[in-house]
Design a protein around this motif. Structure first.
Motif: not given
Length: 128
Positions: A32-33, A46-47, A53-54, A107-112
């Motif tokens: 899982y991420m 907030e993130f 991902r590299r 790639d939108a991992f900063q969005s809750k």
């Protein structure tokens, strides 16, 4: 059933340290991420930190500008736990900290809004 349980919060003086933990159960932790967010009453969640991902493969920790250089992120697969040591804490770090998870990398991992599962939160208070 996916379950996330945070621990390690508390009261600390400015400049002090804490280590948050997020214990995962009901699923394979590594598949899982995961991420950390924080929230102050009356403000948006907030993130704080996650993995990005590299371009050449694999993942690397990624931090918000407000915590970069002070917080770190690592997981221990055998314990199914994500850790976030926090150093040089400031009063503005005071918040409820939440662990979050989703099944697939984005790639939108900063969005809750991208996360499917959340823990109950751990309170961090930085005050003299």
């Amino acid at each position: 059933q996916v379950l996330l349980v945070e621990s390690g919060g508390g009261l600390v003086q400015p400049g002090g340290s804490l280590r948050l933990s997020c214990a995962a159960s009901g699923w394979a932790f590594k598949s899982y991420m995961m991420a950390w967010f924080r929230q102050v009453p009356g403000k948006e969640r907030e993130f704080v930190a996650s993995y990005r991902r590299r371009s050449l493969g694999g993942y690397e920790p990624y931090y918000s500008d407000s915590v970069k250089g002070r917080f770190t992120l690592f997981g221990v697969d055998a314990q199914n736990t994500l850790y976030m040591p926090m150093n040089h804490l400031k009063p503005e770090d005071t918040a409820m900290y939440y662990c979050a998870a989703r099944k697939v990398y984005t790639d939108a991992f900063q969005s809750k809004n991208e996360y499917e599962y959340w823990g109950q939160g751990a309170q961090v208070t930085v005050s003299s």
